[in-house]
Design a protein around this motif. Structure first.
Motif, short mmCIF file in Angstrom:
data_model
loop_
_atom_site.label_atom_id
_atom_site.label_comp_id
_atom_site.label_asym_id
_atom_site.label_seq_id
_atom_site.Cartn_x
_atom_site.Cartn_y
_atom_site.Cartn_z
N GLY A 165 0.78 -1.23 0.00
CA GLY A 165 0.00 0.00 0.00
C GLY A 165 0.82 1.28 0.00
O GLY A 165 0.56 2.19 0.78
N ARG A 166 1.81 1.36 -0.87
CA ARG A 166 2.63 2.58 -0.92
C ARG A 166 1.80 3.78 -1.38
O ARG A 166 1.05 3.70 -2.33
N ASP A 167 2.00 4.88 -0.67
CA ASP A 167 1.26 6.10 -1.03
C ASP A 167 1.98 7.29 -0.41
O ASP A 167 2.44 7.21 0.73
N GLY A 168 2.09 8.36 -1.15
CA GLY A 168 2.72 9.55 -0.62
C GLY A 168 4.24 9.46 -0.57
O GLY A 168 4.86 8.74 -1.35
N GLN A 169 4.84 10.18 0.36
CA GLN A 169 6.29 10.22 0.48
C GLN A 169 6.77 9.01 1.27
O GLN A 169 6.99 9.07 2.48
N THR A 170 6.97 7.91 0.58
CA THR A 170 7.31 6.65 1.26
C THR A 170 8.81 6.49 1.47
O THR A 170 9.24 5.61 2.22
N GLY A 171 9.61 7.32 0.81
CA GLY A 171 11.05 7.15 0.89
C GLY A 171 11.52 6.08 -0.08
O GLY A 171 10.71 5.43 -0.76
N ALA A 172 12.82 5.88 -0.14
CA ALA A 172 13.38 4.90 -1.07
C ALA A 172 13.00 3.48 -0.65
O ALA A 172 12.74 3.21 0.52
N ARG A 173 12.99 2.62 -1.63
CA ARG A 173 12.68 1.22 -1.38
C ARG A 173 13.80 0.59 -0.54
O ARG A 173 14.97 0.79 -0.80
N LYS A 174 13.42 -0.20 0.47
CA LYS A 174 14.40 -0.86 1.33
C LYS A 174 14.98 -2.09 0.64
O LYS A 174 14.24 -2.87 0.04
N GLU A 175 16.29 -2.25 0.72
CA GLU A 175 16.92 -3.43 0.14
C GLU A 175 16.41 -4.69 0.84
O GLU A 175 16.29 -4.74 2.06
N GLY A 176 16.08 -5.69 0.04
CA GLY A 176 15.59 -6.95 0.59
C GLY A 176 14.10 -6.99 0.82
O GLY A 176 13.56 -8.04 1.21
N ALA A 177 13.39 -5.88 0.56
CA ALA A 177 11.95 -5.86 0.77
C ALA A 177 11.23 -6.66 -0.31
O ALA A 177 11.73 -6.83 -1.42
N ILE A 178 10.06 -7.17 0.03
CA ILE A 178 9.19 -7.85 -0.92
C ILE A 178 7.91 -7.03 -1.01
O ILE A 178 7.17 -6.89 -0.04
N GLY A 179 7.70 -6.42 -2.18
CA GLY A 179 6.57 -5.52 -2.35
C GLY A 179 5.34 -6.21 -2.91
O GLY A 179 5.45 -7.17 -3.68
N PHE A 180 4.17 -5.71 -2.52
CA PHE A 180 2.90 -6.25 -3.01
C PHE A 180 2.05 -5.13 -3.57
O PHE A 180 1.95 -4.04 -2.99
N ALA A 181 1.40 -5.40 -4.71
CA ALA A 181 0.45 -4.46 -5.30
C ALA A 181 -0.78 -5.24 -5.75
O ALA A 181 -0.65 -6.33 -6.33
N SER A 182 -1.97 -4.72 -5.45
CA SER A 182 -3.22 -5.43 -5.76
C SER A 182 -4.12 -4.58 -6.65
O SER A 182 -4.33 -3.39 -6.38
N LEU A 183 -4.63 -5.20 -7.70
CA LEU A 183 -5.58 -4.57 -8.62
C LEU A 183 -6.90 -5.34 -8.56
O LEU A 183 -6.91 -6.56 -8.43
N ARG A 184 -8.03 -4.61 -8.68
CA ARG A 184 -9.34 -5.25 -8.66
C ARG A 184 -10.20 -4.69 -9.78
O ARG A 184 -10.25 -3.46 -9.97
N GLY A 185 -10.90 -5.58 -10.50
CA GLY A 185 -11.78 -5.11 -11.55
C GLY A 185 -12.28 -6.21 -12.44
O GLY A 185 -11.64 -7.26 -12.59
N GLY A 186 -13.45 -6.00 -13.02
CA GLY A 186 -14.00 -6.95 -13.99
C GLY A 186 -14.22 -8.33 -13.41
O GLY A 186 -14.62 -8.50 -12.25
N THR A 187 -13.96 -9.33 -14.24
CA THR A 187 -14.22 -10.71 -13.85
C THR A 187 -12.94 -11.55 -13.87
O THR A 187 -12.98 -12.77 -14.06
N VAL A 188 -11.80 -10.91 -13.66
CA VAL A 188 -10.51 -11.59 -13.72
C VAL A 188 -10.44 -12.72 -12.70
O VAL A 188 -10.62 -12.50 -11.50
N ALA A 189 -10.19 -13.94 -13.15
CA ALA A 189 -10.10 -15.09 -12.26
C ALA A 189 -8.84 -15.05 -11.42
O ALA A 189 -8.84 -15.48 -10.26
N GLY A 190 -7.75 -14.53 -11.97
CA GLY A 190 -6.52 -14.43 -11.20
C GLY A 190 -5.31 -14.21 -12.09
O GLY A 190 -5.06 -15.00 -13.00
N GLU A 191 -4.58 -13.15 -11.85
CA GLU A 191 -3.33 -12.85 -12.58
C GLU A 191 -2.26 -12.54 -11.54
O GLU A 191 -2.46 -11.71 -10.66
N HIS A 192 -1.13 -13.23 -11.63
CA HIS A 192 -0.04 -13.01 -10.68
C HIS A 192 1.30 -12.92 -11.40
O HIS A 192 1.58 -13.76 -12.25
N SER A 193 2.07 -11.91 -11.05
CA SER A 193 3.42 -11.77 -11.60
C SER A 193 4.39 -11.48 -10.46
O SER A 193 4.11 -10.65 -9.59
#
Length: 242
Positions: A165-193
């Motif tokens: 849930g990054r938003d605003g002035q989050t600062g630089a990405r931390k080394e070793g972090a695992i980031g997550f981003a979620s999109l919602r819409g339509g009838t998508v059964a599931g897409e993961h990258s």
């Protein structure tokens, strides 16, 4: 013939599971939904498949333990207390818990773990998922499964290395972090990258679900596999022998 009982039988996955059980030539012991008698269903089943809700999980585990039968837990949105209850049940019966029952996703998680273990922390890991507009939890259970695979590959704790849930002035990405981003819409059964981004190069491992039946067929395969197992906690990787 294996008798499969479906918990959450009126939901999207429950209906797909009933179809997959019939396609596999197995016996549908019955199904329950909100307010149903899971204990009675367990007594007439060889294995339960639960795609209901986190609120019902502890009762469903209790029913499986009471009947002395295995249970596959595919419900997502679980919290630490749910995993504690799963661990307790697994000391008595076989329990397979997973955020995704698709066989392709199971192999993807294996590849993610392997890639994360071989590429150092200077390679940033981001997990992007998209689902239909009706999905109520985020990140998806599959995204968390893939994040756990990446964390396992690096030998780190996922909870303390997650960025969401990054938003605003989050600062630089931390080394070793695992980031997550979620999109919602339509009838998508599931897409993961899963994106591994290094200096001047990027590796993307992905899976696309084109039909909900892939999850149902994978769950039925896993339920059959679980029937003759000893007590313990299992995952889909065990079904594929990974």
């Amino acid at each position: 013939m294996t008798r499969i009982g479906i918990v959450g039988s009126e939901g999207r996955m429950g209906l797909a599971l009933a179809e997959a059980v019939a396609d596999a030539g197995l016996d549908l012991a019955g199904g329950v939904d909100q307010g149903g008698d899971c204990a009675r269903l367990a007594d007439s089943s060889d294995v339960l498949v639960d795609f209901s809700s986190p609120l019902a999980l502890e009762g469903n585990l209790h029913a499986a333990v009471g009947a002395g039968i295995p249970i596959l837990v595919g419900t997502t949105g679980l919290e630490e207390r749910h995993h504690t209850a799963i661990d307790a049940a697994a000391r008595v019966i076989p329990v397979l818990q997973t955020g995704n029952t698709a066989l392709g996703v199971t192999l993807l998680a294996h590849l993610v773990k392997e890639a994360a273990s071989r590429l150092g922390p200077e390679w940033d890991i981001e997990i992007l998922e998209m689902h239909h507009r009706m999905k109520v939890d985020a990140p998806s259970g599959t995204a968390l499964l893939l994040g756990q695979a990446a964390a396992d590959g690096r030998g780190i704790d996922l909870a303390s290395h997650s960025e969401r849930g990054r938003d605003g002035q989050t600062g630089a990405r931390k080394e070793g972090a695992i980031g997550f981003a979620s999109l919602r819409g339509g009838t998508v059964a599931g897409e993961h990258s899963v994106i591994l981004a290094g200096e001047h190069e990027r590796l993307t491992l992905s899976h696309s679900a084109e039909d909900r039946m892939i999850f149902a067929r994978g769950a039925v395969k896993a339920a059959q596999w679980l029937v003759d197992k000893t007590s313990g906690r299992y995952g889909m990787q065990d079904v594929l022998g990974l």
